[in-house]
Motif scaffolding. Structure first.
Motif, PDB file in Angstrom:
ATOM      1  N   GLU A 331       0.914  -1.207   0.016  1.00  9.12           N
ATOM      2  CA  GLU A 331       0.008   0.007  -0.087  1.00  9.12           C
ATOM      3  C   GLU A 331       0.868   1.294  -0.085  1.00  9.12           C
ATOM      4  O   GLU A 331       2.060   1.213   0.694  1.00  9.12           O
ATOM      5  CB  GLU A 331      -0.925  -0.026   1.512  1.00  9.12           C
ATOM      6  CG  GLU A 331      -1.884   1.192   1.443  1.00  9.12           C
ATOM      7  CD  GLU A 331      -2.691   0.917   2.446  1.00  9.12           C
ATOM      8  OE1 GLU A 331      -3.364   1.765   3.128  1.00  9.12           O
ATOM      9  OE2 GLU A 331      -2.827  -0.205   3.276  1.00  9.12           O
ATOM     10  N   ALA A 368      -3.453  -2.548  -2.125  1.00  7.60           N
ATOM     11  CA  ALA A 368      -4.487  -1.451  -1.430  1.00  7.60           C
ATOM     12  C   ALA A 368      -4.252  -0.082  -1.772  1.00  7.60           C
ATOM     13  O   ALA A 368      -3.116   0.315  -1.702  1.00  7.60           O
ATOM     14  CB  ALA A 368      -4.638  -2.039   0.167  1.00  7.60           C
ATOM     15  N   ASP A 370      -6.136   3.412  -0.181  1.00 11.97           N
ATOM     16  CA  ASP A 370      -7.288   4.112   0.541  1.00 11.97           C
ATOM     17  C   ASP A 370      -7.648   5.127  -0.251  1.00 11.97           C
ATOM     18  O   ASP A 370      -7.205   6.444   0.035  1.00 11.97           O
ATOM     19  CB  ASP A 370      -6.556   4.326   1.913  1.00 11.97           C
ATOM     20  CG  ASP A 370      -7.535   4.700   2.960  1.00 11.97           C
ATOM     21  OD1 ASP A 370      -8.914   4.816   2.566  1.00 11.97           O
ATOM     22  OD2 ASP A 370      -7.355   4.800   4.095  1.00 11.97           O
ATOM     23  N   ARG A 378     -12.476   7.784  -3.943  1.00  8.42           N
ATOM     24  CA  ARG A 378     -12.926   6.492  -4.064  1.00  8.42           C
ATOM     25  C   ARG A 378     -13.075   6.242  -5.731  1.00  8.42           C
ATOM     26  O   ARG A 378     -12.454   5.044  -5.952  1.00  8.42           O
ATOM     27  CB  ARG A 378     -14.405   6.190  -3.777  1.00  8.42           C
ATOM     28  CG  ARG A 378     -14.436   6.062  -2.273  1.00  8.42           C
ATOM     29  CD  ARG A 378     -13.881   4.870  -1.852  1.00  8.42           C
ATOM     30  NE  ARG A 378     -13.940   4.911  -0.252  1.00  8.42           N
ATOM     31  CZ  ARG A 378     -13.155   3.979   0.566  1.00  8.42           C
ATOM     32  NH1 ARG A 378     -11.868   3.660   0.050  1.00  8.42           N
ATOM     33  NH2 ARG A 378     -13.187   4.288   1.809  1.00  8.42           N
ATOM     34  N   GLU A 381      -9.410   5.429  -6.436  1.00  8.99           N
ATOM     35  CA  GLU A 381      -9.107   4.296  -5.922  1.00  8.99           C
ATOM     36  C   GLU A 381      -9.445   3.080  -6.852  1.00  8.99           C
ATOM     37  O   GLU A 381      -8.607   2.090  -7.355  1.00  8.99           O
ATOM     38  CB  GLU A 381      -9.670   3.983  -4.622  1.00  8.99           C
ATOM     39  CG  GLU A 381      -9.414   2.477  -4.139  1.00  8.99           C
ATOM     40  CD  GLU A 381     -10.247   2.301  -2.600  1.00  8.99           C
ATOM     41  OE1 GLU A 381     -10.553   1.083  -2.341  1.00  8.99           O
ATOM     42  OE2 GLU A 381     -10.702   3.314  -1.991  1.00  8.99           O
ATOM     43  N   SER A 399      -9.829  -2.646  -0.584  1.00  6.20           N
ATOM     44  CA  SER A 399      -9.978  -1.078  -0.018  1.00  6.20           C
ATOM     45  C   SER A 399      -9.752  -0.991   1.279  1.00  6.20           C
ATOM     46  O   SER A 399     -10.748  -1.771   2.093  1.00  6.20           O
ATOM     47  CB  SER A 399     -11.739  -0.708  -0.418  1.00  6.20           C
ATOM     48  OG  SER A 399     -11.876   0.649  -0.234  1.00  6.20           O
ATOM     49  N   PRO A 400      -8.872  -0.556   2.060  1.00  9.11           N
ATOM     50  CA  PRO A 400      -8.555  -0.847   3.271  1.00  9.11           C
ATOM     51  C   PRO A 400      -9.417   0.043   4.302  1.00  9.11           C
ATOM     52  O   PRO A 400      -9.396  -0.599   5.610  1.00  9.11           O
ATOM     53  CB  PRO A 400      -6.997  -0.184   3.406  1.00  9.11           C
ATOM     54  CG  PRO A 400      -6.913   0.834   2.121  1.00  9.11           C
ATOM     55  CD  PRO A 400      -7.731   0.269   1.006  1.00  9.11           C
ATOM     56  N   ASP A 401     -10.141   0.805   4.024  1.00 10.51           N
ATOM     57  CA  ASP A 401     -10.951   1.464   5.135  1.00 10.51           C
ATOM     58  C   ASP A 401     -12.456   1.743   4.406  1.00 10.51           C
ATOM     59  O   ASP A 401     -12.680   2.922   4.506  1.00 10.51           O
ATOM     60  CB  ASP A 401     -10.562   2.361   5.598  1.00 10.51           C
ATOM     61  CG  ASP A 401     -11.377   2.894   6.881  1.00 10.51           C
ATOM     62  OD1 ASP A 401     -12.104   2.357   7.492  1.00 10.51           O
ATOM     63  OD2 ASP A 401     -11.144   4.304   7.485  1.00 10.51           O
ATOM     64  N   TYR A 402     -13.121   0.926   3.708  1.00  4.18           N
ATOM     65  CA  TYR A 402     -14.135   0.828   2.948  1.00  4.18           C
ATOM     66  C   TYR A 402     -15.306   1.592   3.629  1.00  4.18           C
ATOM     67  O   TYR A 402     -16.401   2.048   3.017  1.00  4.18           O
ATOM     68  CB  TYR A 402     -14.346  -0.169   2.128  1.00  4.18           C
ATOM     69  CG  TYR A 402     -15.141   0.080   0.886  1.00  4.18           C
ATOM     70  CD1 TYR A 402     -14.686   0.731  -0.226  1.00  4.18           C
ATOM     71  CD2 TYR A 402     -16.506  -0.026   0.609  1.00  4.18           C
ATOM     72  CE1 TYR A 402     -15.407   1.277  -1.448  1.00  4.18           C
ATOM     73  CE2 TYR A 402     -17.321   0.109  -0.402  1.00  4.18           C
ATOM     74  CZ  TYR A 402     -16.739   0.793  -1.466  1.00  4.18           C
ATOM     75  OH  TYR A 402     -17.168   1.303  -2.440  1.00  4.18           O
ATOM     76  N   HIS A 404     -15.467   3.614   5.941  1.00  8.11           N
ATOM     77  CA  HIS A 404     -15.148   4.835   6.530  1.00  8.11           C
ATOM     78  C   HIS A 404     -16.116   5.896   6.586  1.00  8.11           C
ATOM     79  O   HIS A 404     -16.409   6.635   7.482  1.00  8.11           O
ATOM     80  CB  HIS A 404     -13.646   5.445   5.742  1.00  8.11           C
ATOM     81  CG  HIS A 404     -13.349   6.817   6.410  1.00  8.11           C
ATOM     82  ND1 HIS A 404     -12.234   6.760   7.296  1.00  8.11           N
ATOM     83  CD2 HIS A 404     -13.642   8.024   6.325  1.00  8.11           C
ATOM     84  CE1 HIS A 404     -11.871   8.139   7.593  1.00  8.11           C
ATOM     85  NE2 HIS A 404     -12.871   8.907   6.963  1.00  8.11           N
ATOM     86  N   LYS A 421     -10.970  -0.449  10.355  1.00  9.05           N
ATOM     87  CA  LYS A 421      -9.869  -0.222  11.111  1.00  9.05           C
ATOM     88  C   LYS A 421     -10.290   0.732  12.247  1.00  9.05           C
ATOM     89  O   LYS A 421     -11.262   1.402  12.517  1.00  9.05           O
ATOM     90  CB  LYS A 421      -8.718   0.429  10.360  1.00  9.05           C
ATOM     91  CG  LYS A 421      -9.248   1.848  10.018  1.00  9.05           C
ATOM     92  CD  LYS A 421      -7.818   2.288   9.200  1.00  9.05           C
ATOM     93  CE  LYS A 421      -8.059   3.785   8.859  1.00  9.05           C
ATOM     94  NZ  LYS A 421      -6.862   4.425   8.156  1.00  9.05           N
ATOM     95  N   SER A 451      -8.226  -4.162   8.953  1.00  9.32           N
ATOM     96  CA  SER A 451      -7.092  -3.742   8.432  1.00  9.32           C
ATOM     97  C   SER A 451      -6.026  -3.046   9.303  1.00  9.32           C
ATOM     98  O   SER A 451      -4.979  -3.116   9.045  1.00  9.32           O
ATOM     99  CB  SER A 451      -7.388  -2.602   7.253  1.00  9.32           C
ATOM    100  OG  SER A 451      -8.222  -1.588   7.546  1.00  9.32           O
TER     101      SER A 451
END
Length: 629
Positions: A331, A368, A370, A378, A381, A399-402, A404, A421, A451
């Motif tokens: 990442e 990944a 973010d 997004r 990404e 997608s490490p913090d989808y 969010h 996370k 994550s």
């Protein structure tokens, strides 16, 4: 045949870049590479600096091609030969090469000048806040001498060879594609596969202009994320003309297949795999050159994965993970929320470059980006995943913090997996577990990872009744016990990454202190959950001074039963038999003065600590801010 020469020694360095690049440097330092400057903290600097080195080029090299290879320069690099700019690279996390054949003067001493700049550029995606650690040359620098015809060196820093593998009905298929610079029609590219013992087990040949070949291997050994099963094959590629070897390249690779979906989670080679990972963040110093000891710590913990968060991607690191059976999550710490029309191309280029360079490494299982909390982030990404997915089918895109922002999360997601996370109000176990459940409801189509999760724990601070925010070593361990239990009770969680392996500062969430040696109680908890190597560890070793006559003693072990002795006498307590790895002995009596606690297991594991019972509380165990409240 290519030749590689290390150029790390004998450079000059100055923070003042002359207006005319060939002018004398002002107050230069004599240095060896790697050499960086801090971008935050004491002595922080953002801007340009210059490196310079003399390089004699013999006249007899005129018939071949010359390249400079940089392991990494943060963040923008301009390369000059004598007074001519021969290359620009924008991206601080990957290696790159610059051809200098037409710019050097053969038979003379040439001058290499490298301008490194860690300033912000409008046509580059900026780094995430907190990720600006240093500027300058952080990797090795080499001179590559190559023939006119060679395996391509200009393909995004890769070695020009790409390997795909799959297994069908017991037959392993190795599909190889090689890119050749300046081939002629009668050249031949030969490919030979060797097993781990060095025996040749398959071969094929191809024409250089379309150098594709397929080699079948019966009953291949599969690569798995376990040290004893991290099986590697070797491909040797030769470029031949009239029987003479023009160039040769060796590439290690493995057979493994990855799958991820919302129903079945994550699997490798058709078998469900629980990802037991830690994050690996960068501190304020230059990246390490020797990772072996750190990866040994990871293996001894029992972890099988590492998330490179804000970390500089290194070929050496990937090779070690290949050999040790450690899965890697790659990442780049780029702020996708800040991407615009000017910086989008460079953003995608940095990720494509990374993907080209890790392509043949079986350890690299996840990639990944973010996208943050905005629709623009997004969309950027998704464009990254689409660009990588066009040529790399061997990784899971995450997608490490989808979760969010749920509104943003409703956008189409190209990633196969997503993560939640702990941050902000998710620093308590119950808040993070609620996030997991909300995530599952919101996106049942995605494989779910935790994550990043963890809390700060300082080995100086201790409490018999730990609470969130006290920075105690005990609360950190308790937090991880609760979160890991919650993860294990949710089958839809494919894996998780503890933040992080090492402390980066005094209040960090690492499992090991910044000295790389001192292991916190939370480390031993995870070892009890993840490792097969039998051990026993009494928690609270640094919580030495006590006042209570009766205390609770916590012991971590992956053995079936533990016996606790206090001052030579066995403690009778049914908590001595446990399957969770956490053994609690309650109301253990302490005498005034020193008390020797000894834990023994039926497997022969032993640990011993000393607790001192006094009259007064040790106020040094309380975080200073808490003492004033």
């Amino acid at each position: 045949m290519k030749q590689l020469f290390n150029l790390n020694q004998g450079w000059l360095f100055s923070r003042q870049v002359p207006e005319n690049i060939s002018d004398a440097l002002v107050s230069p330092l004599q240095i060896n590479l790697p050499y960086t400057w801090p971008a935050k903290g004491a002595g922080a600097y953002k801007g340009k600096c210059i490196y310079r080195k003399e390089l004699p080029i013999p006249a007899e090299l005129q018939a071949i091609r010359l390249f400079l290879e940089f392991g990494g320069v943060s963040n923008v690099c301009l390369v000059y030969i004598n007074d001519k700019c021969v290359g620009i690279h924008k991206g601080g996390f990957t290696s790159f090469r610059v051809e200098i054949t037409k710019s050097v003067v053969f038979g003379q001493t040439n001058v290499i000048s490298v301008v490194a700049d860690n300033s912000d550029y409008s046509d580059m995606c900026r780094l995430l806040p907190g990720s600006e650690f240093f500027g300058g040359i952080w990797g090795d620098v080499h001179l590559i001498i190559a023939g006119v015809t060679h395996f391509e060196l200009g393909e995004n820093g890769s070695n020009g060879i790409y390997i795909n593998t799959r297994v069908t009905d017991g037959v392993g298929r190795v599909a190889v594609h090689a890119k050749i610079a300046n081939p002629v029609n009668y050249d031949i590219v030969s490919f030979t596969v060797y097993d781990a013992s060095g025996a040749s087990i398959g071969a094929a040949a191809a024409a250089p202009k379309d150098a594709n070949a397929v080699i079948d291997i019966d009953n291949p050994v599969l690569w798995r994320p376990e040290p004893q099963w991290a099986y590697l094959y070797k491909l040797r590629a030769k470029l031949l003309r009239d029987g003479v070897i023009l160039d040769e390249q060796e590439v290690d690779f493995g057979f493994r297949r990855l799958d991820a979906d919302g129903q079945n989670g994550f699997s490798m080679n058709g078998r469900h795999v629980r990802v037991k990972g830690v994050t690996w963040g960068q501190d304020a110093t230059a990246p390490k050159d020797d990772f072996a000891g750190d990866l040994d710590n990871l293996s001894r913990l029992g972890a099988n994965a590492v998330r490179l968060l804000n970390y500089y991607q290194s070929e050496k690191f990937f090779r070690l993970c290949d050999k040790k059976g450690i899965m890697v999550w790659c990442e780049l710490p780029l702020d996708l929320d800040a991407v615009n029309e000017d910086s989008e191309d460079n953003l995608i280029e940095q990720y494509v470059e990374l993907a080209r360079q890790y392509y043949n490494h079986p350890s690299v299982c996840f990639v990944a980006a973010d996208g943050g909390a905005t629709p623009e982030g997004r969309r950027a990404e998704n464009k990254i995943y689409e660009a990588i997915g066009a040529f790399d089918i061997n990784r899971i895109r995450v997608s490490p913090d989808y979760v969010h922002d749920y509104a943003v999360s409703e956008l189409p997601c190209v990633a196969q997996a997503a993560g939640c996370k702990s941050e902000g109000d998710r620093q308590k176990p119950e808040e993070l577990t609620a996030c997991m459940d909300e995530f599952r409801v919101a996106r049942p189509d995605k494989t779910v990872f935790v994550s990043e999760y963890g809390v700060a724990g300082d080995v100086r601070y201790h409490s018999a009744e730990p609470v969130s925010g006290d920075f105690s070593e005990e609360y950190q361990a308790l937090y991880h016990e609760k979160v890991w239990d919650a993860i294990c009770r949710r089958d839809f969680i494919a894996g998780s990454f503890v933040a992080e392996l090492y402390d980066a500062d005094v209040f960090s969430s690492g499992l090991i202190c910044a000295d790389g040696v001192t292991k916190k109680d939370a480390y031993w908890f995870y070892k009890s959950q993840w490792s097969d190597d039998k051990f026993v560890k009494i928690a609270g070793e640094r919580y030495r001074n006590r006042v209570d006559k009766k205390v609770t003693v916590k012991i971590y072990s992956n053995c079936r039963a533990v016996t606790l002795y206090v001052n030579g006498k066995a403690v009778k307590n049914p908590a001595g038999v446990n399957s969770s790895g956490v053994f609690l002995f309650r109301e253990v009596r302490l005498i005034r003065g020193d008390n020797t606690l000894r834990a023994e297991t039926e497997d022969g594991c032993v640990d011993e600590i000393v607790l001192h019972r006094g009259k007064n509380e040790d106020t040094s165990y309380v975080f200073a801010a808490a003492q004033t409240e």
